[in-house]
Design an enzyme around this catalytic site. Structure first.
Site, PDB file in Angstrom:
ATOM      1  N   ASP A   1       0.531  -0.893  -0.400  1.00  0.00           N
ATOM      2  CA  ASP A   1       0.199  -0.055  -0.381  1.00  0.00           C
ATOM      3  C   ASP A   1       1.190   1.122  -0.291  1.00  0.00           C
ATOM      4  O   ASP A   1       1.414   1.309   0.769  1.00  0.00           O
ATOM      5  CB  ASP A   1      -1.026   0.307   0.953  1.00  0.00           C
ATOM      6  CG  ASP A   1      -1.925   0.813   1.333  1.00  0.00           C
ATOM      7  OD1 ASP A   1      -1.383   1.997   0.788  1.00  0.00           O
ATOM      8  OD2 ASP A   1      -2.866   1.195   2.571  1.00  0.00           O
TER       9      ASP A   1
ATOM     10  N   ASP B   1       4.720  10.997   2.583  1.00  0.00           N
ATOM     11  CA  ASP B   1       4.909  11.864   3.857  1.00  0.00           C
ATOM     12  C   ASP B   1       5.965  10.974   5.116  1.00  0.00           C
ATOM     13  O   ASP B   1       6.489  11.992   5.836  1.00  0.00           O
ATOM     14  CB  ASP B   1       3.130  11.716   4.606  1.00  0.00           C
ATOM     15  CG  ASP B   1       1.955  12.491   4.052  1.00  0.00           C
ATOM     16  OD1 ASP B   1       2.239  13.575   3.228  1.00  0.00           O
ATOM     17  OD2 ASP B   1       0.855  11.747   3.671  1.00  0.00           O
TER      18      ASP B   1
ATOM     19  N   GLY C   1      -2.152   1.336   4.760  1.00  0.00           N
ATOM     20  CA  GLY C   1      -1.969   2.045   5.663  1.00  0.00           C
ATOM     21  C   GLY C   1      -0.859   3.150   5.847  1.00  0.00           C
ATOM     22  O   GLY C   1      -0.255   3.387   5.472  1.00  0.00           O
TER      23      GLY C   1
END
Ligand code: RIB
Length: 317
Positions: free
Chosen positions: A251, A257, A292
């Site tokens: 993912d 980030d 996530g």
């Protein structure tokens, strides 16, 4: 290098991520069953704050939540990672930010964002936090809050001698080049770089030319994140490529980030640019091996294990 040296501020967004893992994307008018769904804390600003905090940095966040069921949990989540939430405020009559996300089996994602309360983060919020912000070593900024607030933060940094890093994500077409050129670091991905420079970014040579056009406009340091191709660092007189780390993606949401938050953590702790970037490429690679965003980010101890494993793999290869 001490993890407690240096303080980072994030002036940015928080979101609640609603993530559906799909076997394939639906086409218009089609209903497709998807195997699983997960909810998590996200938002580019909060992700960067949490990445840095999980790696042991001292982090202060200036952000806005709504007055809905997500607000308290968002504040609790940030505080749980040790992020200073003194300047997290609530916007009445607003929803918190939410992001419906679809992740394909390749690990690639498609994201919708509803900014909600993030849209209310204003230059006045920066002024309220001014005394604390002045004592920070680096301020991290993204584009899920009003651009006027981003410009005000860059001006604040310049006025008070605090370095600023702008991650121009998600890409917006109306960014004023004159208002962002005093950011110390500009960290776009290839798509954002193409929009900022209005130049092609198909090859590494083109990426270099496009990034060079930004340093020519006055940005001190441009760092281009290039996904599985690593990263590129450009200053007025140097260019450097940072090699990628090979992993199998599960993912990729929030990898940018992870890169920014970890770069900030190592940079403010005194690592040189090269060392901080090498860590950032590795931290982002590690983050995409799990589902996530914030929950996929490694703690400092977990990250050391990843780095050791990859150093060993690199030697064998
Ligand atoms: O960069 C990833 C983030 O983008 C997600 O967490 C989502 O909230 C969106 O802001």
């Amino acid at each position: 290098m001490s993890a407690n040296k240096g303080r980072i501020a994030v002036i940015g967004s928080n979101m609640v991520d609603l993530v559906t893992y799909v076997t394939r994307m639906p086409v218009k008018g089609e209903t497709v069953e998807a195997p699983s769904f997960e909810m998590g804390h996200g938002g580019k600003g909060a992700n960067q704050a949490v990445a840095a905090a999980k790696l042991g940095a001292s982090v202060l966040m200036v952000t806005k939540v709504g007055d809905d069921m997500f607000a308290d949990n968002t504040i609790k989540n940030l505080a749980g990672f040790g992020v200073d939430t003194k300047y997290v405020t609530r916007a009445t009559g607003r929803s918190s930010g939410v992001a419906p996300i679809m992740v394909e089996p390749s690990g690639e994602n498609s994201i919708l964002i509803v900014k909600g309360a993030n849209n209310d983060l204003s230059p006045a919020d920066i002024e309220r936090a001014a005394e604390d912000l002045k004592s920070c070593d680096l301020i991290l900024l993204q584009l899920e809050i009003p651009v006027e607030t981003v410009y005000a933060a860059i001006d604040f940094g310049k006025r008070h001698g605090v370095k600023t890093l702008l991650n121009p994500a998600p890409a917006v077409a109306n960014l004023d080049p004159e208002r962002i050129r005093h950011a110390t670091f500009l960290v776009p991905n290839e798509t954002e770089l193409a929009i900022l420079s209005n130049l092609p970014v198909g090859s590494e040579a083109e990426i270099e030319t496009a990034a060079r056009s930004l340093t020519a406009r006055g940005v001190e340091t441009v760092i281009v994140t290039m996904g599985s191709r690593g990263a590129m660092l450009l200053t007025a007189d140097a260019v450097k490529r940072i090699a990628p780390v090979r992993v199998t993606p599960v993912d990729t949401t929030g990898a940018g980030d992870a890169f920014v938050g970890s770069f900030a953590r190592y940079y403010v702790a005194g690592a040189g640019l090269d060392a901080a970037l090498n860590k950032a490429v590795r931290y982002a690679a590690d983050s995409i091996t799990r589902r996530g965003t914030q929950k996929a980010y490694a703690t400092e101890a977990e990250f050391e294990v990843f780095c050791a494993a990859h150093a060993a793999a690199d030697r064998v290869a």
